[in-house]
Scaffold this motif. Structure first.
Motif, mmCIF file in Angstrom:
data_model
loop_
_atom_site.group_PDB
_atom_site.id
_atom_site.type_symbol
_atom_site.label_atom_id
_atom_site.label_comp_id
_atom_site.label_asym_id
_atom_site.label_seq_id
_atom_site.Cartn_x
_atom_site.Cartn_y
_atom_site.Cartn_z
ATOM 1 N N THR A 1 0.831 -1.214 0.000
ATOM 2 C CA THR A 1 0.000 0.000 0.000
ATOM 3 C C THR A 1 0.869 1.269 0.000
ATOM 4 O OG1 THR A 1 -0.191 -0.255 2.389
ATOM 5 C CG2 THR A 1 -2.030 -1.033 1.071
ATOM 6 N N THR B 1 -5.454 -2.562 0.696
ATOM 7 C CA THR B 1 -5.173 -1.972 -0.614
ATOM 8 C C THR B 1 -6.376 -1.204 -1.131
ATOM 9 O OG1 THR B 1 -3.583 -3.715 -1.121
ATOM 10 C CG2 THR B 1 -4.510 -2.510 -2.998
ATOM 11 N N ALA C 1 -6.472 2.018 0.589
ATOM 12 C CA ALA C 1 -5.449 2.956 0.097
ATOM 13 C C ALA C 1 -5.830 3.510 -1.269
ATOM 14 C CB ALA C 1 -4.091 2.257 0.032
#
Lengths: 266, 155
Positions: free
Chosen positions: A179, A206, A209
Motif C-alpha cells: 500500500t 489496498t 489505500a
C-alpha cells in the motif's frame, strides 16, 4: 467431469511454488478465471490460470504447496496425469478498461491470477493510459515471476514497482507494505481501474489505500477466495452473503463486497 | 539567498503542502541542506535524535542489526517522505539505523530548534503534530500489516 490432462513441464518459482504447463487438449479462458485441478486419489482445488490467454498451448497454473492437494500437484512430473475441469469464474475487466489508466496491485501468490491480465494489457498497450503494476511479497526470495517483472520494467512504458515486507542488506529495492507504493504511483485517479489480488487482509488494506488515493469503489476489482468446492454454484460451500464466489466471482467489484469483507460470520 | 533557497525547498516538499507561509518560515529557521552518498548512514541506533530528514531525492533504508543475522531492513523511505520520528519524544534517541541506498538529498530539521518553536507557538506546534500524526498512523497501520505476515505460510 474433469478431463484427464498431463503435465508437460514444470518450473520452480520460489521455495514452495511451482508453475506447471498442462496439456488438457486446449481450451480458451479469460484473464482471472480458474480451473479445478484434481490430484487423483487426493482431492481437487481451484487454481487460477496464470498463462497468456492469447497464446495457444498448454494450460499454465502456478501452485503453492500449502495443503495435501496442492503439495501433490506441485510434485507432479512431466507425463503425470491430473484431472482438469473449467475454466470457471468471472474475469478481470481488461477489455472494459480500455481508455483508462490501469493499476494492478498484487500480493504474494496473487500475482499469478493477475499475470494473464498483465499479458493482455501489454499486448494491447496502445489502448490504455498509464499501466502500473505494484507487487508486494514477503521477502526477496519470495518474488514470483522475477525475470518477467524485470523484463516488463525494461519496457519503459509500464511502471513496475516491487516491495518486500522485510529484507537483508543485499536487497536494494523497496521495503514496506504494498500500500505504500500506491501514493507514489502516477495515475489519474478519476480514470483508473484497479485490479487487486492477494491475501484478503492485503486486499482490504489496498482497497482502502486506493480509495484514499481517489479511486472510486466501482472501479476497484478484487479476487476473492472462499471454500470453493463444486465451482458451478451448486454446493453452496463458497457462499459469501448473497453471492456464491465460484459463480459470481472470484473477481468482484469492490462496491458490491466492501460491506461484506469485514463481517467475520461470512 | 540560502534562506530563500531553503524556503522554496520546504514549500515544495509534500509533507508541508498547504502549510501557511509564516509556519514554513519557522521551519526554515531550523533547516539545512544535507546530502548522503550511497551506503552512507544518516544516523545509527543509539545516537541522539537531534534532527529529522525530509527526503528531497533518493531512498533511505531503515534497519535494525540483529546479532548473527545482520541488518534487518524493515522500511525504505523515498523521495517526498520523512526519515525519523524519535526527535518528537524523550529520550530523543534513534532506535534503528538509517542508511542511504543511493545518492540522497534531504533537508535536515534541527530538533531542539523546532521543539522550542512548537512550544512558543502552539498554533504552529499543533500544525506540526497534526502532520506528523497522520504520517505516524499511516506507518503504524503499515507496520501492523507487516507484523501479520499475510504472505507467510498458510496465507
Amino acid at each position: 467431469m474433469p478431463v484427464v490432462a498431463r503435465v508437460q513441464g514444470r518450473r520452480r518459482e520460489t521455495r514452495d511454488t511451482w508453475t506447471l504447463a498442462i496439456d488438457a487438449g486446449g481450451f480458451e479462458f479469460r484473464p482471472g478465471q480458474f480451473n479445478m485441478l484434481y490430484a487423483y486419489g487426493i482431492g481437487e482445488i481451484p487454481v487460477s490460470l496464470s498463462g497468456d490467454p492469447g497464446t495457444p498451448g498448454p494450460l499454465i497454473h502456478t501452485v503453492r504447496a500449502v495443503g495435501a492437494v496442492s503439495e501433490a500437484i506441485t510434485r507432479l512430473k512431466p507425463g503425470d496425469a491430473l484431472g482438469v475441469r473449467g475454466p470457471y469464474g468471472t474475469a478481470w475487466p481488461v477489455a472494459e478498461s480500455q481508455g483508462s489508466d490501469v493499476v494492478v496491485v498484487a500480493g504474494g501468490l496473487g500475482l499469478a491470477p493477475l499475470r494473464p491480465a498483465i499479458y493482455r494489457l501489454i499486448a494491447e498497450r496502445d489502448r490504455y493510459g498509464s499501466i502500473v503494476v505494484l507487487y508486494g511479497t514477503r521477502s526477496p526470495a519470495d518474488i514470483l515471476f522475477r525475470r518477467e517483472l524485470e523484463r516488463w520494467r525494461r519496457r519503459l512504458d509500464i511502471e513496475i514497482e516491487v516491495t518486500v515486507d522485510h529484507a537483508d542488506s543485499l536487497w536494494r529495492g523497496h521495503v514496506g507494505v504494498v500500500t505504500n507504493l500506491i501514493g507514489r504511483a502516477a495515475f489519474d485517479r478519476h480514470h483508473t481501474v484497479a485490479l487487486v489480488c492477494g491475501p484478503e487482509i492485503m486486499m482490504r488494506f489496498t482497497a482502502g489505500a486506493l480509495e484514499a488515493a481517489g479511486v472510486a469503489h466501482e472501479r476497484i476489482f478484487l479476487s476473492l477466495e472462499r471454500n470453493m468446492k463444486c465451482a458451478v454454484g451448486q454446493c453452496g460451500r463458497c457462499q459469501f452473503g448473497p453471492t456464491l464466489v465460484c459463480r459470481d466471482g472470484a473477481i468482484m467489484r469492490y462496491d458490491r463486497v466492501s460491506r461484506l469483507l469485514p463481517v467475520r460470520e461470512l | 539567498m540560502q534562506v530563500h533557497g531553503l524556503g522554496r525547498l520546504i514549500a515544495e516538499h509534500p509533507f508541508f503542502a498547504g502549510m501557511a507561509p509564516e509556519h514554513r518560515d519557522l521551519i526554515g529557521g531550523c533547516a539545512r541542506n544535507v546530502r548522503f552518498g550511497p551506503s552512507e548512514y544518516l544516523f545509527r541506533e543509539g545516537e541522539p535524535a537531534n534532527e529529522f530528514f525530509l527526503v528531497r531525492h533518493g531512498r533511505v533504508a531503515l534497519e535494525i542489526n540483529a546479532p548473527g543475522r545482520g541488518p534487518l531492513r524493515f522500511l525504505t523511505v523515498n523521495t517526498g517522505e520523512i526519515v525519523g520520528e524519535a526527535w518528537l519524544v524523550a529520550p530523543y534517541r534513534w532506535i534503528f539505523d538509517a542508511q542511504a541506498l543511493e545518492l540522497t538529498r534531504a533537508l535536515s530539521i534541527e530538533a531542539r530548534c523546532l521543539r522550542d518553536k512548537c512550544e512558543d507557538n502552539h498554533d504552529f506546534g499543533y500544525e506540526m503534530m497534526r502532520r506528523f500524526m497522520a504520517m505516524l498512523v499511516q506507518r503504524l497501520h503499515a507496520a501492523q500489516l507487516q507484523i501479520l505476515d499475510v504472505y507467510g505460510p498458510g496465507a
